[in-house]
Design an enzyme around this catalytic site. Structure first.
Site, PDB file in Angstrom:
ATOM      1  N   LYS A  59      58.407  41.636  59.577  1.00 35.27           N
ATOM      2  CA  LYS A  59      56.973  41.406  59.756  1.00 35.27           C
ATOM      3  C   LYS A  59      56.194  42.071  58.631  1.00 35.27           C
ATOM      4  O   LYS A  59      56.667  43.051  58.050  1.00 35.27           O
ATOM      5  CB  LYS A  59      56.520  42.018  61.094  1.00 35.27           C
ATOM      6  CG  LYS A  59      56.931  41.238  62.315  1.00 35.27           C
ATOM      7  CD  LYS A  59      56.377  41.895  63.572  1.00 35.27           C
ATOM      8  CE  LYS A  59      56.813  41.154  64.825  1.00 35.27           C
ATOM      9  NZ  LYS A  59      56.282  39.793  64.937  1.00 35.27           N
ATOM     10  N   ARG A  79      63.177  35.700  72.874  1.00 33.28           N
ATOM     11  CA  ARG A  79      63.866  34.627  73.603  1.00 33.28           C
ATOM     12  C   ARG A  79      65.383  34.819  73.560  1.00 33.28           C
ATOM     13  O   ARG A  79      66.092  34.379  74.464  1.00 33.28           O
ATOM     14  CB  ARG A  79      63.449  33.269  73.023  1.00 33.28           C
ATOM     15  CG  ARG A  79      63.811  33.089  71.577  1.00 33.28           C
ATOM     16  CD  ARG A  79      63.023  31.971  70.903  1.00 33.28           C
ATOM     17  NE  ARG A  79      61.658  32.377  70.557  1.00 33.28           N
ATOM     18  CZ  ARG A  79      60.757  31.576  69.983  1.00 33.28           C
ATOM     19  NH1 ARG A  79      61.072  30.323  69.706  1.00 33.28           N
ATOM     20  NH2 ARG A  79      59.567  32.013  69.703  1.00 33.28           N
TER      21      ARG A  79
HETATM   22  N1  BES Z   1      56.795  40.096  69.680  1.00 32.13           N
HETATM   23  C1  BES Z   1      56.465  38.958  68.892  1.00 32.13           C
HETATM   24  C2  BES Z   1      55.283  38.177  69.439  1.00 32.13           C
HETATM   25  C3  BES Z   1      53.933  38.801  69.272  1.00 32.13           C
HETATM   26  C4  BES Z   1      53.266  38.726  68.080  1.00 32.13           C
HETATM   27  C5  BES Z   1      53.329  39.419  70.349  1.00 32.13           C
HETATM   28  C6  BES Z   1      51.998  39.274  67.968  1.00 32.13           C
HETATM   29  C7  BES Z   1      52.060  39.945  70.225  1.00 32.13           C
HETATM   30  C8  BES Z   1      51.399  39.876  69.024  1.00 32.13           C
HETATM   31  C9  BES Z   1      57.637  38.007  68.840  1.00 32.13           C
HETATM   32  O1  BES Z   1      58.896  38.593  68.855  1.00 32.13           O
HETATM   33  C10 BES Z   1      57.526  37.263  67.553  1.00 32.13           C
HETATM   34  O2  BES Z   1      57.644  37.875  66.528  1.00 32.13           O
HETATM   35  N2  BES Z   1      57.297  35.982  67.644  1.00 32.13           N
HETATM   36  C11 BES Z   1      57.135  35.176  66.491  1.00 32.13           C
HETATM   37  C12 BES Z   1      57.883  33.886  66.728  1.00 32.13           C
HETATM   38  C13 BES Z   1      58.020  33.044  65.496  1.00 32.13           C
HETATM   39  C14 BES Z   1      58.950  33.713  64.505  1.00 32.13           C
HETATM   40  C15 BES Z   1      58.550  31.696  65.896  1.00 32.13           C
HETATM   41  C16 BES Z   1      55.648  34.929  66.300  1.00 32.13           C
HETATM   42  O3  BES Z   1      54.940  34.756  67.284  1.00 32.13           O
HETATM   43  O4  BES Z   1      55.209  34.945  65.158  1.00 32.13           O
HETATM   44 MN    MN Z   2      59.536  39.148  66.931  1.00 31.10          MN
END
Ligand code: BES
Ligand code: MN
Ligand code: ZN
Length: 495
Positions: A279, A353
């Protein structure tokens, strides 16, 4: 410690308390409690309304110290907004603001007449429950990781008596139990990830089970046991971290021996760096809250046990940390999940997931639940779609979706449904495995739900995406304790 709650019916001008809370609407409309204080004090409130010192603006407050003719040492006058537009959300807000104002005063106990305020379509029992939960929410302070302070000399709010009849007692006791669950959830989620790692979550769950009678038990699987059982997807996510994965399973047997349990599963990523699909730095600290689903289902479990619900309940938490490392899983890896389905990893940041699918498979197989509900801070896309106000609800079962939506409305811990139509499933097609772990640019919350649906065949299942609702953003943003109230209410409605 949660606030102590009780009920009373003494009149506000004669009640003996360090403080009483009364409400005033805009345009100088006094509630009956305010009117009684006003006449006992020979027009003190009305004079302040006329002078413009008391506006009645929703959430505002004005302290009257030692008002003449009133037994209590203080009267805190709370603005309620316009009477004609009073609704549940406003009622909750004024109760929160009232408790915040009390927090700035040296009072340890208060008698609140805000529960007398009429809210269209809501009963007195509802008002008492919401007021209790709102007060405890506002009284919560996070202190765990500050240098221990000198025991403050200031008296702190510890007890609230609400003006209401004894009919509201059952609801108030339920609110105390739910407040305890909410506090647990908030504290666990607020802790930093160098403390709250998978082993910490497991020990907190174990400690809770140990503190209860034999109807509540806890079992923890470590990574070796999960390896033997075939948790290939969950363990792949955990591999980059020095903090080993745990699978926590709490069981509560409050119902008949033969009754199928209700089952909660909560995403417990104690820190989500994204892994190899790292990230960006800005805001990454918020990913300590990525165990909000785990904290939420544990809090709801605690609330259910404390309410002594006559049902069987299990609460399963897959707990891992998602980190980049030489041993991390990578984009293009193909994993074999516990269900046997293979998964092509296209992004290691879509890890939630990947741990939930194995936890859902295991929960379904081990407990054969009546209903299976997961809660997860699963997608940024859900926050884009619904913002910070509603959790995303996905289910193929209309009746279950309706139950959960209703529980959210009742508790003001609301969810909004997104579709799980088969049309979206093709977005998860992979050339190398049974399913891909991401679904492309569009409908990210839904394709995440679709992914989970592949692992819940035959289950009466619903998914709550709490990415937007589990915490308040920003430097001082705290965990909200959502969706504890929603889940606890849903269980209450099953009883
Ligand atoms: N934990 C995150 C989702 C999230 C992001 C929660 C921001 C709260 C605030 C999750 O694991 C994630 O990173 N999801 C990705 C999925 C994508 C790679 C398909 C996302 O939402 O960007
Ligand atoms: Mn994630
Ligand atoms: Zn995540």
């Amino acid at each position: 410690m949660t606030l102590q709650f009780s009920l009373g019916t003494t009149s506000p001008e004669t009640v003996d308390s360090p403080c009483v809370l009364v409400g005033v609407y805009e345009q100088g409309v006094l509630t009956s409690a305010a009117a009684r204080v006003d006449s006992a004090s020979e027009g003190l409130i009305k004079r302040q309304v006329e002078s413009g010192d008391i506006t009645g603006k929703a959430g505002s407050s004005m302290l009257l110290f030692a008002p003449p003719g009133v037994t209590a040492k203080r009267v805190l006058v709370i603005g309620l907004g316009a009477q004609k537009s009073m609704d549940g959300a406003r009622f909750q807000k004024v109760n929160i603001e009232a408790t915040r104002a009390l927090g700035r005063l040296p009072v340890d106990a208060v008698v609140s007449y805000l529960t007398e305020v009429e809210v269209p379509g809501r009963s007195e029992a509802w008002r008492v429950r919401i007021a209790a939960l709102a007060s405890d929410f506002a009284a919560y302070r996070y202190t765990a990781t500050f240098k221990p302070r000198e025991k403050s000399k200031q008296t702190e709010l510890a007890a609230i008596t609400f003006s209401a009849g004894t009919d509201a007692q059952v609801g108030l006791d339920q609110a105390s139990a739910i407040a305890e669950g909410v506090r647990f959830t908030r504290e666990l989620a607020n802790l930093p990830p160098n403390i709250c790692n998978p082993a910490w979550i497991a020990s907190q769950a174990q400690a809770f089970a140990d503190s209860q009678d034999e109807r509540t038990t806890c079992k923890v699987l470590d990574h070796v046991e999960m390896e033997q059982l075939g948790f290939g997807s969950l363990l792949a996510v955990a591999r980059g971290s020095a903090n080993k994965a745990k699978l926590v399973a709490l069981e509560y047997k409050g119902g008949n021996a033969g009754d199928k349990p209700y089952a909660f599963v909560g995403k417990g990523v104690t820190f989500d760096s994204g892994g190899i699909s790292l990230k960006p730095g800005a805001g990454m600290e918020e990913m300590k809250f990525d165990m909000g689903g785990a904290a939420g289902v544990l809090g709801a479990f605690i609330a259910a046990v404390k309410m002594g619900l006559k049902l069987n309940l299990v609460c399963v938490v897959p707990a891992v940390e998602n980190m980049p490392d030489g041993d991390s899983y990578r984009p293009s890896d193909v994993l074999t999940s516990l269900s046997g389905l293979t998964i092509e990893v296209l992004n290691t940041d879509a890890e939630g997931r990947l741990i939930l699918c194995d936890a859902l498979t295991w929960t379904a197989k081990t407990f054969q639940p009546h209903t299976l509900i997961d809660a997860a801070t699963l997608t940024g896309a859900c926050v884009v779609a619904l913002g910070k106000h509603a959790s995303g609800l996905m289910s193929k079962h209309d009746d279950l979706a309706a139950e959960l939506l209703a529980a959210g409305e009742e508790t003001l811990d609301r969810a909004w449904r997104l579709p799980l139509w088969d049309d979206y499933q093709t977005q998860l097609d992979s050339g190398f495995a049974d399913v891909a772990n991401i679904g492309g640019k569009t409908a990210g919350a839904i394709t995440a739900g679709c992914f989970l649906s592949r692992f819940t065949d035959g289950q009466r299942w619903a998914h709550l995406d709490i990415a937007g609702t589990a915490w308040d953003e920003g430097r001082k943003g705290l965990a909200t304790g959502r969706p504890v109230a929603l889940l606890a209410q849903w269980l209450l409605d099953r009883g």
